[in-house]
Design an enzyme around this catalytic site. Structure first.
Site, PDB file in Angstrom:
ATOM      1  N   SER A 145       0.758  -1.424   0.002  1.00  0.00           N
ATOM      2  CA  SER A 145       0.128   0.054  -0.108  1.00  0.00           C
ATOM      3  C   SER A 145       0.954   1.205   0.165  1.00  0.00           C
ATOM      4  O   SER A 145       2.060   1.135   0.231  1.00  0.00           O
ATOM      5  CB  SER A 145      -0.870   0.021   1.310  1.00  0.00           C
ATOM      6  OG  SER A 145      -1.497   1.245   1.406  1.00  0.00           O
ATOM      7  N   TYR A 158      -4.024  -0.875   9.763  1.00  0.00           N
ATOM      8  CA  TYR A 158      -3.677  -1.025   8.428  1.00  0.00           C
ATOM      9  C   TYR A 158      -2.199  -0.567   7.790  1.00  0.00           C
ATOM     10  O   TYR A 158      -1.498  -1.304   7.289  1.00  0.00           O
ATOM     11  CB  TYR A 158      -4.777  -0.227   7.433  1.00  0.00           C
ATOM     12  CG  TYR A 158      -4.624  -0.562   6.092  1.00  0.00           C
ATOM     13  CD1 TYR A 158      -5.271  -1.619   5.595  1.00  0.00           C
ATOM     14  CD2 TYR A 158      -4.176   0.427   5.249  1.00  0.00           C
ATOM     15  CE1 TYR A 158      -5.213  -1.864   4.187  1.00  0.00           C
ATOM     16  CE2 TYR A 158      -3.982   0.347   3.898  1.00  0.00           C
ATOM     17  CZ  TYR A 158      -4.595  -0.887   3.254  1.00  0.00           C
ATOM     18  OH  TYR A 158      -4.700  -1.026   2.053  1.00  0.00           O
TER      19      TYR A 158
END
EC number: 1.1.1.127
Length: 253
Positions: A145, A158
């Site tokens: 990410s 996350y």
């Protein structure tokens, strides 16, 4: 011919979380390049099955909660029983929970970490054992990410999990290169998927994000197809332990 190195005809790719969005896009891209697909999801990926079979490839649908690592070996066994082998693993399944760090719950921490990094490591381990048994190496593609590179806000588990994905990608590449196993990652930028629905619905936040992306748009699932095919193919045989940003130029700003 150089294009032959991207040909995945006869390969078998196991992809987690391919019912929608980025996973579906990568599944279709790999199928178009010649792969048969083993899709692992918590629901039947009907649309993905239709798209893969429409290009003449086979699709084995398996249902599992990837955060339950006790079931990983059975998934690989079923894939091998159906297709005789596994050549490629795409660890795409993941979730995100949004809450200020000061209020973030243990459940929101554990749920995200269990799926986004714990399952990635143990599924990679399981498939790597199969690669070694087969004796021909293989390709593992993890999904990182932008928050593998940046801190972000309101997504502590996350950010932690995706930073860990980039780290474990490097470690596994170091250990498994001797087995002819390539382990790399793709770090999508801001993509138009379910995970970013809240951000895209917030007009001010969406404008703020788009103003920073040189490409001037949200990414789309098909934007990951080329990088996924590259990392799954022999064209990337000398690429190992690397995380490729597919972000419209976000990190360049």
């Amino acid at each position: 011919m150089i294009l032959n190195t991207f040909n995945l005809q006869g390969k078998v790719a196991l992809i987690t979380g391919c019912d929608t969005g980025l996973g579906q896009g990568m599944a279709v891209g790999l199928a178009e390049a010649g792969c048969d697909i083993v899709g692992v999801n918590i629901v039947e990926p009907k649309e993905t099955i239709e798209k893969v079979t429409a290009v003449g490839r086979r699709f084995l649908s398996l249902t599992a909660d990837m955060s339950d690592i006790s079931g990983h070996a059975a998934l690989v066994e079923k894939a091998v029983a159906e297709f005789g082998k596994v050549d490629i693993l795409v660890n795409n399944a993941g979730i995100i929970r949004r809450e200020d760090a000061i209020e973030f719950s243990e459940k929101n921490w554990d749920d995200v970490m269990n799926l986004n990094i714990k399952s990635v490591f143990f599924m990679s381990q399981t498939v790597a054992r199969q690669f070694i048994k087969q004796g021909h190496g293989g390709k593992i593609i993890n999904i990182a990410s932008m928050l593998s590179f940046q801190g972000g806000i309101r997504v502590p588990s996350y950010t932690a999990s995706k930073s860990a994905v980039m780290g474990i990608t490097r470690l596994l590449a170091n250990e498994w290169a001797k087995h002819n196993i390539n382990v790399n990652a793709i770090a999508p930028g801001y993509m138009a998927t379910n995970n970013t629905q809240q951000l895209r619905a917030d007009q001010d936040r969406s404008k703020e994000i788009l103003d920073r992306i040189p490409a001037g748009r949200w990414g789309l699932p098909q934007d990951l197809q080329g990088p996924a095919v590259f990392l799954a193919s022999s064209a990337s045989d000398y690429v190992n332990g690397y995380t490729i940003a597919v972000d419209g130029g976000w990190l360049a700003r």
